[in-house]
Design a protein around this motif. Sequence first.
Motif, PDB file in Angstrom:
ATOM      1  N   LEU A   1       0.841  -1.187   0.000  1.00  0.00           N
ATOM      2  CA  LEU A   1       0.000   0.000   0.000  1.00  0.00           C
ATOM      3  C   LEU A   1       0.876   1.235   0.000  1.00  0.00           C
ATOM      4  O   LEU A   1       1.969   1.229   0.562  1.00  0.00           O
ATOM      5  N   PRO A   2       0.412   2.333  -0.603  1.00  0.00           N
ATOM      6  CA  PRO A   2       1.195   3.566  -0.595  1.00  0.00           C
ATOM      7  C   PRO A   2       1.518   3.984   0.831  1.00  0.00           C
ATOM      8  O   PRO A   2       0.664   3.980   1.705  1.00  0.00           O
ATOM      9  N   GLY A   3       2.771   4.311   1.075  1.00  0.00           N
ATOM     10  CA  GLY A   3       3.199   4.742   2.395  1.00  0.00           C
ATOM     11  C   GLY A   3       3.596   3.599   3.316  1.00  0.00           C
ATOM     12  O   GLY A   3       4.076   3.819   4.419  1.00  0.00           O
ATOM     13  N   PHE A   4       3.411   2.337   2.897  1.00  0.00           N
ATOM     14  CA  PHE A   4       3.727   1.202   3.748  1.00  0.00           C
ATOM     15  C   PHE A   4       4.843   0.335   3.172  1.00  0.00           C
ATOM     16  O   PHE A   4       5.035  -0.778   3.611  1.00  0.00           O
ATOM     17  N   GLU A   5       5.569   0.853   2.177  1.00  0.00           N
ATOM     18  CA  GLU A   5       6.660   0.085   1.605  1.00  0.00           C
ATOM     19  C   GLU A   5       7.678  -0.191   2.708  1.00  0.00           C
ATOM     20  O   GLU A   5       8.077   0.699   3.439  1.00  0.00           O
ATOM     21  N   GLY A   6       8.083  -1.422   2.870  1.00  0.00           N
ATOM     22  CA  GLY A   6       9.082  -1.784   3.868  1.00  0.00           C
ATOM     23  C   GLY A   6       8.505  -1.983   5.263  1.00  0.00           C
ATOM     24  O   GLY A   6       9.206  -2.413   6.155  1.00  0.00           O
ATOM     25  N   PHE A   7       7.236  -1.686   5.466  1.00  0.00           N
ATOM     26  CA  PHE A   7       6.611  -1.881   6.765  1.00  0.00           C
ATOM     27  C   PHE A   7       6.314  -3.356   6.958  1.00  0.00           C
ATOM     28  O   PHE A   7       5.808  -4.015   6.071  1.00  0.00           O
ATOM     29  N   ARG A   8       6.648  -3.875   8.120  1.00  0.00           N
ATOM     30  CA  ARG A   8       6.394  -5.275   8.420  1.00  0.00           C
ATOM     31  C   ARG A   8       5.832  -5.361   9.828  1.00  0.00           C
ATOM     32  O   ARG A   8       6.368  -4.787  10.756  1.00  0.00           O
ATOM     33  N   MET A   9       4.726  -6.089   9.954  1.00  0.00           N
ATOM     34  CA  MET A   9       4.135  -6.264  11.272  1.00  0.00           C
ATOM     35  C   MET A   9       4.974  -7.247  12.073  1.00  0.00           C
ATOM     36  O   MET A   9       5.637  -8.106  11.502  1.00  0.00           O
ATOM     37  N   PRO A  10       4.929  -7.124  13.399  1.00  0.00           N
ATOM     38  CA  PRO A  10       5.682  -8.077  14.227  1.00  0.00           C
ATOM     39  C   PRO A  10       5.084  -9.479  14.135  1.00  0.00           C
ATOM     40  O   PRO A  10       3.891  -9.638  13.889  1.00  0.00           O
ATOM     41  N   ARG A  11       5.934 -10.465  14.314  1.00  0.00           N
ATOM     42  CA  ARG A  11       5.506 -11.864  14.272  1.00  0.00           C
ATOM     43  C   ARG A  11       5.454 -12.379  15.707  1.00  0.00           C
ATOM     44  O   ARG A  11       6.380 -12.194  16.485  1.00  0.00           O
ATOM     45  N   PHE A  12       4.346 -13.044  16.029  1.00  0.00           N
ATOM     46  CA  PHE A  12       4.150 -13.615  17.351  1.00  0.00           C
ATOM     47  C   PHE A  12       4.052 -15.131  17.226  1.00  0.00           C
ATOM     48  O   PHE A  12       3.508 -15.648  16.254  1.00  0.00           O
ATOM     49  N   TYR A  13       4.574 -15.821  18.237  1.00  0.00           N
ATOM     50  CA  TYR A  13       4.566 -17.281  18.263  1.00  0.00           C
ATOM     51  C   TYR A  13       3.707 -17.740  19.431  1.00  0.00           C
ATOM     52  O   TYR A  13       3.839 -17.233  20.549  1.00  0.00           O
ATOM     53  N   PHE A  14       2.819 -18.690  19.169  1.00  0.00           N
ATOM     54  CA  PHE A  14       1.847 -19.164  20.146  1.00  0.00           C
ATOM     55  C   PHE A  14       2.157 -20.613  20.515  1.00  0.00           C
ATOM     56  O   PHE A  14       1.805 -21.536  19.786  1.00  0.00           O
ATOM     57  N   ASN A  15       2.848 -20.813  21.635  1.00  0.00           N
ATOM     58  CA  ASN A  15       3.189 -22.149  22.101  1.00  0.00           C
ATOM     59  C   ASN A  15       2.130 -22.614  23.096  1.00  0.00           C
ATOM     60  O   ASN A  15       1.646 -21.826  23.912  1.00  0.00           O
ATOM     61  N   ILE A  16       1.765 -23.868  23.032  1.00  0.00           N
ATOM     62  CA  ILE A  16       0.788 -24.437  23.948  1.00  0.00           C
ATOM     63  C   ILE A  16       1.547 -25.170  25.046  1.00  0.00           C
ATOM     64  O   ILE A  16       2.355 -26.063  24.769  1.00  0.00           O
TER      65      ILE A  16
ATOM     66  N   GLU B   1       1.852 -12.959  11.892  1.00  0.00           N
ATOM     67  CA  GLU B   1       2.060 -11.514  11.898  1.00  0.00           C
ATOM     68  C   GLU B   1       0.783 -10.829  12.356  1.00  0.00           C
ATOM     69  O   GLU B   1      -0.285 -11.053  11.781  1.00  0.00           O
ATOM     70  N   LEU B   2       0.909 -10.031  13.405  1.00  0.00           N
ATOM     71  CA  LEU B   2      -0.226  -9.292  13.951  1.00  0.00           C
ATOM     72  C   LEU B   2       0.230  -7.878  14.287  1.00  0.00           C
ATOM     73  O   LEU B   2       1.425  -7.620  14.446  1.00  0.00           O
ATOM     74  N   ALA B   3      -0.731  -6.983  14.430  1.00  0.00           N
ATOM     75  CA  ALA B   3      -0.420  -5.572  14.641  1.00  0.00           C
ATOM     76  C   ALA B   3       0.331  -5.312  15.939  1.00  0.00           C
ATOM     77  O   ALA B   3       1.289  -4.539  15.975  1.00  0.00           O
ATOM     78  N   ASP B   4      -0.102  -5.954  17.032  1.00  0.00           N
ATOM     79  CA  ASP B   4       0.512  -5.665  18.324  1.00  0.00           C
ATOM     80  C   ASP B   4       0.171  -6.767  19.322  1.00  0.00           C
ATOM     81  O   ASP B   4      -0.502  -7.743  18.983  1.00  0.00           O
ATOM     82  N   LEU B   5       0.633  -6.593  20.565  1.00  0.00           N
ATOM     83  CA  LEU B   5       0.411  -7.605  21.592  1.00  0.00           C
ATOM     84  C   LEU B   5      -1.066  -7.766  21.917  1.00  0.00           C
ATOM     85  O   LEU B   5      -1.519  -8.883  22.219  1.00  0.00           O
ATOM     86  N   ASP B   6      -1.849  -6.702  21.851  1.00  0.00           N
ATOM     87  CA  ASP B   6      -3.293  -6.815  22.093  1.00  0.00           C
ATOM     88  C   ASP B   6      -3.939  -7.754  21.067  1.00  0.00           C
ATOM     89  O   ASP B   6      -4.763  -8.597  21.418  1.00  0.00           O
ATOM     90  N   ALA B   7      -3.563  -7.604  19.811  1.00  0.00           N
ATOM     91  CA  ALA B   7      -4.085  -8.479  18.762  1.00  0.00           C
ATOM     92  C   ALA B   7      -3.614  -9.912  18.983  1.00  0.00           C
ATOM     93  O   ALA B   7      -4.365 -10.866  18.746  1.00  0.00           O
ATOM     94  N   ALA B   8      -2.385 -10.082  19.460  1.00  0.00           N
ATOM     95  CA  ALA B   8      -1.853 -11.416  19.743  1.00  0.00           C
ATOM     96  C   ALA B   8      -2.621 -12.058  20.904  1.00  0.00           C
ATOM     97  O   ALA B   8      -2.908 -13.253  20.882  1.00  0.00           O
TER      98      ALA B   8
END
Length: 126
Positions: free
Chosen positions: A40-55, A69-76
């Motif tokens: 998207l315009p203005g988001f070149e090179g932007f990467r959301m953080p990756r979260f790992y969900f271990n049981i 990949e999620l926006a933030d810890l709240d989304a995770a």
Amino acid sequence: MPTISAIAHSGRRGIGTVDESMPNAVDLNAAERQNKRLILPGFEGFRMPRFYFNILSEAGSLDDWEGTELADLDAARIEAVHDARALMSSAVLLGYDIASRSVEIRNETGDILLVLPFSEAVKRVG
């Protein structure tokens, strides 16, 4: 035939057809479509953080090697709640209680960000 595009709409990304009235629509060439990269315009090179969900259970852990990949810890945390509910639902249908398990959320460097007990993913009633 319509062209596939990435569309910025109210802060969300989606796939749709090109609409000339939408100034944020960006045509994707065949290589980008093949790689499923939506830029998207203005988001070149932007990467959301990756979260790992271990049981986690008393028997050990089931590690998530792919991550999400999620926006933030709240989304995770929301994702962890959904995962815990889905796993508990499946277990209950088979006659098992796995409420003592937990979802451990880690970041890309392996740091533990949050541990969510399955029991906190459901509301107690009665």
